[in-house]
Design a protein around this motif. Structure first.
Motif, PDB file in Angstrom:
ATOM      1  N   THR A 194     -52.438  -6.444  21.123  1.00 38.25           N
ATOM      2  CA  THR A 194     -53.218  -7.293  22.000  1.00 38.25           C
ATOM      3  C   THR A 194     -54.338  -7.909  21.168  1.00 38.25           C
ATOM      4  O   THR A 194     -54.575  -7.512  20.025  1.00 38.25           O
ATOM      5  CB  THR A 194     -53.837  -6.488  23.160  1.00 38.25           C
ATOM      6  N   MET A 195     -55.038  -8.861  21.755  1.00 33.65           N
ATOM      7  CA  MET A 195     -56.165  -9.449  21.041  1.00 33.65           C
ATOM      8  C   MET A 195     -57.386  -8.544  21.074  1.00 33.65           C
ATOM      9  O   MET A 195     -58.236  -8.609  20.188  1.00 33.65           O
ATOM     10  CB  MET A 195     -56.497 -10.817  21.624  1.00 33.65           C
ATOM     11  N   ALA A 196     -57.490  -7.727  22.118  1.00 35.86           N
ATOM     12  CA  ALA A 196     -58.642  -6.827  22.218  1.00 35.86           C
ATOM     13  C   ALA A 196     -58.316  -5.690  23.166  1.00 35.86           C
ATOM     14  O   ALA A 196     -57.357  -5.763  23.951  1.00 35.86           O
ATOM     15  CB  ALA A 196     -59.878  -7.574  22.708  1.00 35.86           C
ATOM     16  N   VAL A 197     -59.119  -4.630  23.079  1.00 39.47           N
ATOM     17  CA  VAL A 197     -59.044  -3.498  24.005  1.00 39.47           C
ATOM     18  C   VAL A 197     -60.473  -3.120  24.383  1.00 39.47           C
ATOM     19  O   VAL A 197     -61.434  -3.482  23.703  1.00 39.47           O
ATOM     20  CB  VAL A 197     -58.311  -2.287  23.386  1.00 39.47           C
ATOM     21  N   THR A 198     -60.613  -2.389  25.454  1.00 38.53           N
ATOM     22  CA  THR A 198     -61.947  -2.026  25.917  1.00 38.53           C
ATOM     23  C   THR A 198     -62.520  -0.869  25.108  1.00 38.53           C
ATOM     24  O   THR A 198     -61.803   0.060  24.709  1.00 38.53           O
ATOM     25  CB  THR A 198     -61.930  -1.646  27.402  1.00 38.53           C
ATOM     26  N   ALA A 199     -63.842  -0.928  24.903  1.00 39.98           N
ATOM     27  CA  ALA A 199     -64.539   0.148  24.192  1.00 39.98           C
ATOM     28  C   ALA A 199     -64.857   1.319  25.109  1.00 39.98           C
ATOM     29  O   ALA A 199     -65.470   2.290  24.661  1.00 39.98           O
ATOM     30  CB  ALA A 199     -65.819  -0.378  23.559  1.00 39.98           C
ATOM     31  N   ALA A 200     -64.436   1.259  26.366  1.00 37.15           N
ATOM     32  CA  ALA A 200     -64.622   2.413  27.242  1.00 37.15           C
ATOM     33  C   ALA A 200     -63.877   3.621  26.703  1.00 37.15           C
ATOM     34  O   ALA A 200     -64.296   4.763  26.899  1.00 37.15           O
ATOM     35  CB  ALA A 200     -64.151   2.086  28.660  1.00 37.15           C
ATOM     36  N   CYS A 201     -62.775   3.378  26.005  1.00 35.94           N
ATOM     37  CA  CYS A 201     -62.063   4.429  25.268  1.00 35.94           C
ATOM     38  C   CYS A 201     -61.325   3.739  24.133  1.00 35.94           C
ATOM     39  O   CYS A 201     -60.263   3.152  24.341  1.00 35.94           O
ATOM     40  CB  CYS A 201     -61.101   5.189  26.173  1.00 35.94           C
ATOM     41  N   LEU A 202     -61.887   3.811  22.953  1.00 33.86           N
ATOM     42  CA  LEU A 202     -61.386   3.057  21.803  1.00 33.86           C
ATOM     43  C   LEU A 202     -61.455   3.939  20.566  1.00 33.86           C
ATOM     44  O   LEU A 202     -62.475   4.589  20.317  1.00 33.86           O
ATOM     45  CB  LEU A 202     -62.226   1.794  21.629  1.00 33.86           C
ATOM     46  N   VAL A 203     -60.384   3.958  19.780  1.00 37.44           N
ATOM     47  CA  VAL A 203     -60.369   4.713  18.524  1.00 37.44           C
ATOM     48  C   VAL A 203     -60.147   3.735  17.374  1.00 37.44           C
ATOM     49  O   VAL A 203     -59.299   2.836  17.454  1.00 37.44           O
ATOM     50  CB  VAL A 203     -59.272   5.793  18.524  1.00 37.44           C
ATOM     51  N   VAL A 204     -60.925   3.903  16.308  1.00 33.73           N
ATOM     52  CA  VAL A 204     -60.832   3.038  15.143  1.00 33.73           C
ATOM     53  C   VAL A 204     -61.251   3.841  13.917  1.00 33.73           C
ATOM     54  O   VAL A 204     -62.058   4.778  14.014  1.00 33.73           O
ATOM     55  CB  VAL A 204     -61.751   1.801  15.316  1.00 33.73           C
ATOM     56  N   GLU A 205     -60.717   3.491  12.766  1.00 34.10           N
ATOM     57  CA  GLU A 205     -61.173   4.133  11.532  1.00 34.10           C
ATOM     58  C   GLU A 205     -62.619   3.730  11.249  1.00 34.10           C
ATOM     59  O   GLU A 205     -62.990   2.555  11.385  1.00 34.10           O
ATOM     60  CB  GLU A 205     -60.273   3.738  10.369  1.00 34.10           C
ATOM     61  N   ARG A 206     -63.403   4.702  10.827  1.00 33.58           N
ATOM     62  CA  ARG A 206     -64.828   4.445  10.586  1.00 33.58           C
ATOM     63  C   ARG A 206     -65.014   3.380   9.512  1.00 33.58           C
ATOM     64  O   ARG A 206     -65.901   2.520   9.627  1.00 33.58           O
ATOM     65  CB  ARG A 206     -65.533   5.738  10.179  1.00 33.58           C
ATOM     66  N   ASP A 207     -64.203   3.403   8.460  1.00 33.06           N
ATOM     67  CA  ASP A 207     -64.341   2.417   7.392  1.00 33.06           C
ATOM     68  C   ASP A 207     -64.097   0.997   7.909  1.00 33.06           C
ATOM     69  O   ASP A 207     -64.753   0.050   7.466  1.00 33.06           O
ATOM     70  CB  ASP A 207     -63.375   2.723   6.249  1.00 33.06           C
ATOM     71  N   LYS A 208     -63.161   0.853   8.821  1.00 35.11           N
ATOM     72  CA  LYS A 208     -62.889  -0.467   9.395  1.00 35.11           C
ATOM     73  C   LYS A 208     -64.053  -0.895  10.300  1.00 35.11           C
ATOM     74  O   LYS A 208     -64.434  -2.069  10.317  1.00 35.11           O
ATOM     75  CB  LYS A 208     -61.575  -0.445  10.172  1.00 35.11           C
TER      76      LYS A 208
END
Length: 542
Positions: free
Chosen positions: A432-446
């Protein structure tokens, strides 16, 4: 000349009648919602009115017929023969067929000046026999279809205009279903989305491939040779498949999506992960959220609770009693700035992965965090978002669509997970183009590489959208993951911005989103220009 004007006159009458019928269907199905939308239209709140009308009108069984009528006004000529760019139709008869269906497909191919080979006919009883009849020296493209399928006028010309650049070996288009003589269930498809394709074959039967003799021979022994050919071409990856945003195929049947989605293979070595939870009072919500994190099947998790001026004694006591080995409580005073709060916590975080998590999230499955983390570890993935449900079970978030409301909207909102919705897209993992930060996982470096969340322009709203779009620019695509499903009580602890200050702030953030990302102009490549920008439910644009 006179007869042409008469035809146009009757078409306008037909358009007006169908438009009225669609509105009547919408009113009859949901009169209160229809009258509410009408009220906003009369009050000149046109964006709000369109947003409420769009899903209502799209539910009419005559909505797509109206769309078709309007498209047919333009008229399209049939394609001309082109020996320089031959396209060969391969019609699979091996599963049984109606002779009338084959005749319909043959006629459709003939008027488009295409060659047709019927696999299972006496002259070509097998795919191997058909392979032997193809002039491979002409470098043909292949068009696998089923008996009864028809092509729209100009299909071959549209494909040829796209194949000229040589950037891909596969081109696909939109399709609808033929039910009797009526066209229905249009699939206005996303641009290439290989994550979605893993779960839903939206190419086979509505595409052309630049396959070789060896490509066809590799699937000659398969009953589902057409799907096998397409899958092999995709896997080979000689240029991403190109999407023609045109309704070129009218089909009798479509492949069904894989439901439920295939189980995910959890990463063998999940790295340390830091969960960031902003909070203010409402200990009942926070307790449920942190208990869900504790219950998650994940090897190494630490939690950073960012307390934004809680003054409730019970909440303060709860925070003071949290296990310091697992929890770190940081105070963040002043006006609520979601971006600043998370950025500050991200600097303190020790995990390789970050999980941004609202304090009003409730977990029902212990595997949610491992699923999101596994996807976030992929080198091509940026932010990974879960499917979020309202407490009543309806969908609150199933990915974010850019451009809805000229800003960004939550896809499939208010749909029940068991409903079909738009081809079960809400139930399938996809980019998708985006997802909500209400529950979001991402690598810290990114997260750090793009500068975290934008504190200046997006203190509260759209910070996740802006963040995801910046990740996408770096080649780290956002991903929606419905195999992690949680309950979201949506901003219960902070409340809604109905005061003048909050309204002014939101207006400023909306203006910033449009300024930075042109969300009032662009189309989301995973949505479609023929889907309404006023609806989060993938409604046909009328």
């Amino acid at each position: 000349m006179r007869s042409t004007s008469i035809v146009h006159h009757f078409k306008r009458i037909g358009d007006a009648w169908l438009t009225a019928s669609v509105h009547f269907d919408a009113f009859r199905a949901e009169p209160r919602a229809y009258l509410t939308a009408t009220k906003w239209w009369i009050k000149r709140k046109r964006v709000r009115a369109r947003g409420q009308f769009a899903p209502l009108l799209s539910q009419s069984p005559r909505a797509y017929r109206l769309w078709v009528l309007r498209q047919e006004r333009e008229g399209r000529a049939h394609s001309q023969s082109d020996a320089q760019c031959p396209i060969i139709g391969l019609v699979d008869l091996t599963g049984g067929f109606d002779p009338k269906s084959l005749a319909s497909t043959r006629q459709s191919m003939m008027v488009e000046a295409l060659t047709l080979l019927a696999i299972g006919a006496p002259e070509t009883p097998t795919l191997a026999a058909a392979i032997a009849q193809i002039d491979w020296s002409a470098n043909p493209w292949l068009l696998p279809v089923r008996p009864g399928d028809r092509l729209a006028p100009g299909t071959a010309d549209a494909y040829r205009a796209t194949m000229i650049d040589g950037a891909t070996q596969l081109i696909y288009a939109d399709d609808d279903l033929l039910i009797g003589r009526r066209r229905a269930k249009p699939y206005f498809k996303p641009d290439w989305n290989n994550e979605l394709f893993r779960q839903q074959d939206y190419l086979t039967g509505a595409c052309i491939v630049h396959g070789t003799r060896a490509d066809l021979e590799a699937v000659a022994d398969r009953a589902d040779w057409a799907a096998g050919l397409i899958a092999n071409m995709v896997e080979r990856g000689q240029g991403a498949p190109i999407h023609l945003r045109q309704m070129l195929h009218h089909r009798r049947h479509r492949p069904s999506p894989r439901l439920p989605a295939r189980p995910i293979d959890i990463a063998r070595e999940l790295p340390p992960l830091s969960v960031i939870v902003p909070t203010r009072n409402r200990v009942d919500l926070l307790r449920t959220c942190l208990e869900g994190v504790t219950a998650a099947h994940y090897p190494q998790v630490d939690v950073i609770v960012m307390d934004n001026d809680s003054d409730d004694p019970e909440t303060l006591a709860y925070l003071a009693a949290l296990d310091p080995v697992r929890h770190c409580v940081l105070r963040h005073s002043g006006a609520f700035n979601y971006s600043a709060i998370n950025n500050r916590a991200a600097v303190q975080a020790q995990g390789r992965l970050l999980c941004l998590l609202n304090n009003d999230i409730e977990m029902t499955d212990p595997h949610w965090l491992a699923i999101l983390a596994t996807q976030a570890l992929r080198p091509d993935v940026g932010a990974v978002g879960a499917r979020l449900l309202y407490p009543d079970g309806r969908i609150q978030h199933a990915g974010v669509v850019i451009g809805v409301g000229n800003a960004a909207g939550h896809a499939h909102r208010f749909l029940h997970p068991d409903e079909e919705g738009y081809f079960h897209r809400h139930s399938l993992p996809q980019f998708t183009m985006a997802v909500t930060a209400a529950c979001l996982v991402v690598e810290r470096d990114k997260f750090m590489a793009v500068g975290g969340l934008n504190e200046r322009d997006f203190a509260v709203a759209f910070n996740d959208v802006d963040f995801c779009l910046r990740l996408n620019q770096r080649g780290w695509q956002s991903l929606y993951e419905p195999r992690a499903t949680l309950i979201h009580h949506e901003s219960v602890s902070r409340g809604l911005d109905r005061d003048p200050v909050g309204a002014a702030r939101f207006a400023g953030e909306l203006a910033a989103l449009k300024r930075l990302w042109k969300t009032d102009e662009i189309y989301d490549p995973y949505h479609h220009p023929q889907l309404s920008r006023a609806s989060e439910q993938f409604a046909v644009a009328l």
